[in-house]
Every structure is written in C-alpha cells, then in structure tokens.
Design an enzyme around this catalytic site. Structure first.
Site, short mmCIF file in Angstrom:
data_model
loop_
_atom_site.label_atom_id
_atom_site.label_comp_id
_atom_site.label_asym_id
_atom_site.label_seq_id
_atom_site.Cartn_x
_atom_site.Cartn_y
_atom_site.Cartn_z
N GLY A 211 0.80 -1.22 0.00
CA GLY A 211 0.00 0.00 0.00
C GLY A 211 0.83 1.28 0.00
N CYS B 10 -8.40 -0.70 4.71
CA CYS B 10 -7.32 -1.00 5.65
C CYS B 10 -7.81 -0.76 7.07
CB CYS B 10 -6.10 -0.14 5.39
SG CYS B 10 -4.79 -0.51 6.58
N GLY C 214 -8.57 -14.28 0.47
CA GLY C 214 -8.90 -14.47 1.88
C GLY C 214 -8.62 -15.92 2.25
N THR D 279 -1.35 -14.22 2.89
CA THR D 279 -0.62 -14.81 4.01
C THR D 279 0.11 -16.11 3.66
OG1 THR D 279 -2.28 -13.78 5.42
CG2 THR D 279 -0.94 -15.46 6.44
C1 LIG Z 1 1.05 -8.22 6.87
C2 LIG Z 1 -0.09 -7.81 5.98
C3 LIG Z 1 -0.07 -6.54 5.37
C4 LIG Z 1 -1.12 -6.14 4.53
N1 LIG Z 1 -1.07 -4.92 3.93
C5 LIG Z 1 -2.05 -4.54 3.05
C6 LIG Z 1 -1.97 -3.33 2.32
O1 LIG Z 1 -1.01 -2.55 2.43
N2 LIG Z 1 -3.00 -3.01 1.49
C7 LIG Z 1 -4.07 -3.85 1.31
O2 LIG Z 1 -4.96 -3.54 0.52
N3 LIG Z 1 -4.15 -5.03 1.96
C8 LIG Z 1 -3.17 -5.40 2.82
N4 LIG Z 1 -3.26 -6.62 3.47
C9 LIG Z 1 -4.42 -7.49 3.24
C10 LIG Z 1 -4.13 -8.55 2.18
O3 LIG Z 1 -3.82 -7.96 0.94
C11 LIG Z 1 -5.33 -9.51 2.01
O4 LIG Z 1 -6.45 -8.76 1.64
C12 LIG Z 1 -5.66 -10.27 3.27
O5 LIG Z 1 -4.48 -10.64 3.94
C13 LIG Z 1 -6.53 -11.52 3.02
O6 LIG Z 1 -5.88 -12.47 2.24
P1 LIG Z 1 -5.03 -13.71 2.84
O7 LIG Z 1 -5.90 -14.38 3.83
O8 LIG Z 1 -4.70 -14.56 1.64
O9 LIG Z 1 -3.83 -13.13 3.45
C14 LIG Z 1 -2.21 -7.03 4.31
C15 LIG Z 1 -2.22 -8.29 4.91
C16 LIG Z 1 -1.18 -8.70 5.74
C17 LIG Z 1 -1.23 -10.06 6.36
#
Ligand SMILES: Cc1cc2nc3c(=O)[nH]c(=O)nc-3n(C[C@H](O)[C@H](O)[C@H](O)COP(=O)(O)O)c2cc1C
Ligand SMILES: Cc1cc2nc3c(=O)[nH]c(=O)nc-3n(C[C@H](O)[C@H](O)[C@H](O)COP(=O)(O)OP(=O)(O)OC[C@H]3O[C@@H](n4cnc5c(N)ncnc54)[C@H](O)[C@@H]3O)c2cc1C
Ligand code: FES
Lengths: 304, 256
Positions: A46, A130, A243, A266
């Site tokens: 981001g 966020c 997700g 993740t």
């Molecule tokens: C450490 C971390 C940092 C993240 N930073 C951002 C970000 O800067 N902008 C954003 O839109 N989503 C951010 N997310 C959310 C992820 O892009 C994603 O939407 C969310 O983790 C769900 O997907 P997952 O379960 O596969 O991780 C972040 C997630 C994590 C774990």
C-alpha cells in the site's frame, strides 16, 4: 494446453494468480524463490501520498489458522515508489498493480494522479478497507456513501483499470460493491482483513500495539468465499477473490464462487513458492475436468 | 542468496529439560552463511502452529550437509520441534538476515542469555579466525541453564553469572566484574532477552565502545515482505529480518 488468460477491465492477465498487497512487498523480496514473471499480477504494498512509519511494534500475532497484523501502511510514499522502486521492478513481465491509500479523498486523488502518469502502470487497486490506520482507510470502505465518493473522485482522475478493494467489516458487502460499480470501478477485489484482536493473558494486555488488527489466513476463508459468491451475483464487473487461499483447491473454490482472478496473501509467508504450486494445481484441475479456458470456471458453482 | 530447502531430521542433543540442539540434514549442499544469520523453519505436525518459526543458525557442516539449531522450548512450536522422528521433513528458508561485523575488533566480549547464545558459536569461530581475543559472558537463572560452555571454551575465555549463585558470579550478567575490573574490550556483541541487551548496550555506551545486538522480534515472513518485525531506529523503522537481526545499538531507539 489450458488457456490461463483472464480479463479484468482493460487488463489481460496471463493467469488468474496474483499476490495480495502487503504480503509480497514489491515482489523483489520473493525473487530468490521464484520467477516473478510467471505471476498473473503483483499487487504491491500500500502507498500513501507521504512517507508513513506505520504502527509501533508489536504489529502481528499468530492465531489458530491465521494471523493478525497491524502494520499500518508503512511505506515511503508514492513519489519514492515512482522514482526508486518502480524502475527496479517495471521490467518484470507481469502486471504490477499499486495499492492506493489515503486518509482523505484528496490524498487518494493525489496518489492516483501521480500513478496515472506512469507508463507501464495499467491499473490500481484502491484500498478503502485498511483496518490499521486511524484516519481514512477502512472508514471509507464501511459506509456506502463514502465508498462511492472516493471511488468517484478517483475514477475522475484515473484513465486506466480501477480495482476497488472491499472491506469485509460490513453488514452487507453487496451494497458497497454495487455502489462502487455504479461509480465506475472496473473490478472489485475482496476481502481485506477482518478487524480482530488478541490478548496476552499473562500480562493482561492486548498483543498488538494498536489493540485491534486485521485477521488473515485460512481462518477467514469460508467467510471470504461467501462474500465473493454474494458479490459475484450482485454486480456485473469482475471480482478478484482472496482471503485464506492456501492451495489450488482453495483457489478453485473462489473461482467457482465467482472470482475471475485471485490473490494469495498470508500463504506466501509460509511457502514463498506457493503461487507457483497453485498455478500448477489450477492447470491440473482444468485438464482433469476438460476445461480448455480457465475463465470458464468463474461462477460455475452448480446448484445443490 | 536466500533459498527454501527440504531438510530431514537427523538428531537431537538434549542439553537440559527444555533446551536441545536440533540437527537437520539435506541431500543437497548447504548454502554458505555468516554468523548472525537465521533460518525460518516450518514445523511439521504442529497443530495451532501456523507460521514458520525463526531460529539462529548454531552451526553448519558443509561436508555432512547439516544445519543445527539451539532451541529453547517456550511454546507449542518449539515443543513440537523437539518431537521429530528420524526422516521427518523440515522445510527451511535460509540464510536470512545480516550478520555481525568483525572488522577492526581486537578484544571482544560476547554477552548472551538464554537461547541468545545460539549465534555465538559461529561468531566466536569467525572472531578467533580473525585473531580477535574472545571472551564469552553467559548469564542464566541457574547452573542447569548454562549451556554450550565446552564449545565456547575452545574459542576463548568463558565467564558465567547465575541469578541463584549456583555457578560463576551471583547476579545478572551486567553485574559481572568483567564490566568493572579494568575493562579493555573494544567491542561487545549481545543476544538474549531485551532487558539484558538494553542494559549491556547502556554499558557499551558508557564505555564508548561499539555494541552489536541481535534482536528477536516476532516475524511473519522472515524475508522482508510483511513489515511485521520492525524495530525503531534513528533512521526510522527497520525490518529485523532483513536490515537486522544484528544492529549497532547506537542506531536503536530503545537505547536512547
Ligand atoms: C502483513 C499484511 C499486510 C497487509 N497490507 C495490506 C496493504 O497494504 N493493502 C491492502 O490492501 N491489503 C493489505 N493486506 C491485506 C491482504 O492484501 C489480504 O487482503 C488479506 O491478507 C486476506 O488475504 P489472505 O488471507 O490470503 O492473506 C495485508 C495483509 C497482511 C497479512
Ligand atoms: C532472528 C531470530 C532468531 C532466533 N533465534 C532463536 C534461537 O536460536 N533459539 C531459540 O530457542 N529461539 C530463537 N528465537 C526465538 C524463537 O523464534 C521463538 O522462541 C519461537 O518462535 C517461539 O515459538 P513457539 O511456537 O514455541 O512459541 P509460541 O507458542 O508462539 O509462543 C510462546 C511464547 O513465546 C513468545 N514468543 C513467540 N515468538 C517469539 C519471538 N520471536 N521472540 C520472543 N518471544 C517469542 C510468545 O510471545 C509467547 O509468550 C529467535 C527469534 C528470532 C526472531
Ligand atoms: S518478518 Fe516480514 S518483514 Fe520481517
């Protein structure tokens, strides 16, 4: 040969597998482990108008089947990205999609206008979800009027593909999805993290410096899947699903529920090569099921 | 270059009721690494353990293709990692992080507490190779927790403090007479609990010498992507997994 191409707005992605913003740095962090050119898209960390230090440590906590984070959009600002990071990563043969953030509508506009000028940036992901910043961020994504207002403002200054990233922390996600579609979004991506918290019983204090943070990982997958399915049926623009996707089976579930493309977040932390494995798994599935175009999977959930 | 490699469990050496040396072996060659580097291990069959766990590299054997780790049980992951069976697969991402600097050092004091002594074996060897005079100062609660001293004695002088006085001088490491007798060290390296490292860094500052501390912040990715592990420095937040784990304590805000 399975045709892996998918279309999101004006983009043609070479395959549906992308990496979720904030979990894949600027891509470079993973270059030792995999060929980044193989990815359909990289959604980079981001960006905000100015440098942000993010939240104090501790910024994470492990949970059963997932994790909380409270990074708080630490980044060096959009100008630094354009002049220092983009030149290093632009040669990758994949779609690099910046994730745009702001505390005010004006900040979203400022970041977007700058990115609009950059040749080679063909799309942005507007993060109105966020949960880890005090001002702006998720506040825009949890109310329909403000989600629409920020989408409209950004749409006015951005000529290329506009993806709006939705928050799951709402009563009815389809309402917000319809709202941003009406304001000219080319696609929606969902879900961002779920607002959550953890407590250390020994110290009786919250684990995260910010008390609450965002939950990601397999713990959220069934809810994310349900939301993708609901949104797919509510709007006409493409849905990018994410997700808790950990493997190809999870990815296929999201596509059947209605996702045109997916993002892996993740899971990259546990296996930095997971995206390649998911791609291979998607191809095998299509071959077994005699599907020649992966885009034919989208929304192909059968009735019970 | 960082890599992800499958290793097989090859053996344990239990040092006390809660601390063991874990040795892993691979069929391929083990990558080159530096003192201070760490690895992210994926712990097999550990319910409730979702993320990898970071551990300093205790030792490496390029002939036998082994890596070893010095692990203290503090929770579910470290407990499960102590229950592997021969042939169990462990995926390892390594070498990660920066390393200790040795250039210019002539007389070094290595101050460690708990599992913080893990990086000192490789560091001690490197210092010795560079002709540096090495002294280890190990702090523990009690005698049973003072471990690896035989290994360290091969590399230099070993001093000990225990809180209950069962071995060495009584008290905390920072109360050891090494800090008060005529102090001729020109560099301190430290790794262990935060309060210990802070106290050691404060002494280094008073003495006007450099101190390098290896931090153990909680990590999610370990490879610089998530920004979860940051520590505040005078140049802003830095990633412990990438710009660290070793920092010159002058740079750390927690010291000031
Ligand atoms: C450490 C971390 C940092 C993240 N930073 C951002 C970000 O800067 N902008 C954003 O839109 N989503 C951010 N997310 C959310 C992820 O892009 C994603 O939407 C969310 O983790 C769900 O997907 P997952 O379960 O596969 O991780 C972040 C997630 C994590 C774990
Ligand atoms: C760069 C680095 C090098 C390390 N080197 C070693 C080493 O050589 N030997 C060793 O035994 N340990 C080392 N650690 C600490 C080790 O990573 C943790 O002890 C381990 O992750 C705990 O896992 P667990 O599942 O057993 O604990 P959990 O069940 O996850 O947690 C149990 C308790 O331990 C605490 N804890 C968890 N992770 C950490 C952490 N990273 N730092 C401090 N406390 C933590 C939790 O807050 C909790 O109170 C290192 C950490 C880092 C970041
Ligand atoms: S643990 Fe992810 S950046 Fe350090």
């Amino acid at each position: 040969m399975v045709d892996l191409n998918v279309h999101i707005g004006d983009l043609q992605l070479k395959n549906p597998v992308g990496t979720a913003s904030g979990t894949f740095g600027f891509g470079e962090e993973y270059a030792d482990f995999m060929d980044l050119n193989k990815l359909g898209a990289i959604y980079v960390k981001g960006l905000t108008a100015k440098h942000r230090e993010g939240n104090p440590y501790p910024r994470m906590a492990e949970t059963s089947s997932g994790m909380l984070n409270a990074v708080g959009l630490q980044n060096k600002g959009v100008d630094y990205f354009i002049s220092n990071i983009w030149p290093r990563i632009k040669h990758y043969d994949t779609e690099i999609i910046p994730n745009v953030n702001g505390s005010t509508v004006e900040e979203y506009i400022e970041v977007t206008e700058k990115l609009n000028e950059v040749e080679g940036i063909n799309a942005i992901e507007l993060n109105i979800s966020c949960p880890n910043v005090k001002e702006g961020g998720m506040a825009f994504g949890v109310s329909c009027p403000s989600a629409m207002a920020v989408t409209e403002a950004v749409r006015n200054v951005f000529d290329k593909t506009l993806i709006v990233k939705l928050s799951p922390n709402v009563t009815d996600i389809t309402e917000i999805a319809k709202g941003v579609e009406d304001m000219g979004a080319d696609a929606v991506s969902l879900v961002n993290t779920f607002l959550a918290m953890a407590i250390d019983v020994k110290t009786r204090r919250p684990v995260l410096s910010t008390v609450t943070g965002g939950l990601s990982g397999p713990a959220i997958k069934p809810i994310a899947l349900r939301m993708v399915w609901q949104v797919y049926h509510a709007i006409k623009i493409p849905v990018i699903g994410m997700g808790g996707i950990m493997n190809a089976t999870d990815a296929i579930e999201f596509m059947l529920a209605g996702a045109t493309a997916i993002q892996i977040g993740t899971a990259n932390f546990i296996d930095p090569q997971v995206t390649l494995k998911i791609m291979d798994g998607l191809v095998s599935y299509c071959e077994e099921q005699n599907i020649s175009k992966i885009s034919d999977l989208t929304g192909q959930l059968r009735n019970i | 270059m960082k890599q992800i490699q499958d290793f097989k469990f090859s053996g344990y050496k239990w040092l006390n009721y809660s601390t063991y040396i874990l040795t892993l072996k691979t069929d391929e060659s083990v990558a080159g690494l530096e003192p201070g580097n760490f690895a992210e291990l994926q712990i097999p069959d550990a319910p409730g353990v979702f993320l990898r766990r970071p551990f300093s590299i205790l030792d490496v054997d390029h002939k036998k293709n082994t890596l070893s780790f010095y692990i203290k049980i503090v929770g579910k992951g470290t407990r499960q990692l102590g229950k592997l069976k021969l042939g169990d697969k462990v995926s390892v991402i390594y070498p990660l992080g920066n390393s200790f600097t040795v250039n210019g050092t002539q007389k070094a004091l290595l101050v460690g507490g708990g599992s913080g002594v893990a990086p000192f074996l490789l560091l001690g060897r490197k210092l010795k190779k560079h002709g540096v005079d090495v002294t280890f100062l190990i702090g523990a609660r009690t005698k049973e927790d003072v471990l690896l001293t035989e290994e360290f004695e091969k590399l230099g002088k070993v001093l000990v403090t225990t809180e209950d006085g069962t071995m060495g001088q009584t008290g905390l490491v920072t109360q050891h007479s090494a800090f008060t007798d005529d102090f001729t060290f020109d560099k301190i390296y430290t790794c262990g609990p935060d309060p210990m490292m802070k106290a050691v860094a404060r002494i280094a500052k008073e003495k006007g010498i450099d101190c390098e501390a290896s931090l153990e912040n909680m990590m999610a990715c370990g490879i610089g992507a998530c920004l979860c592990c940051v520590t505040e420095t005078i140049h802003g937040n830095k990633r412990v997994c990438t710009e660290g784990p070793v920092f010159n304590t002058k740079e750390l805000v927690w010291l000031i």
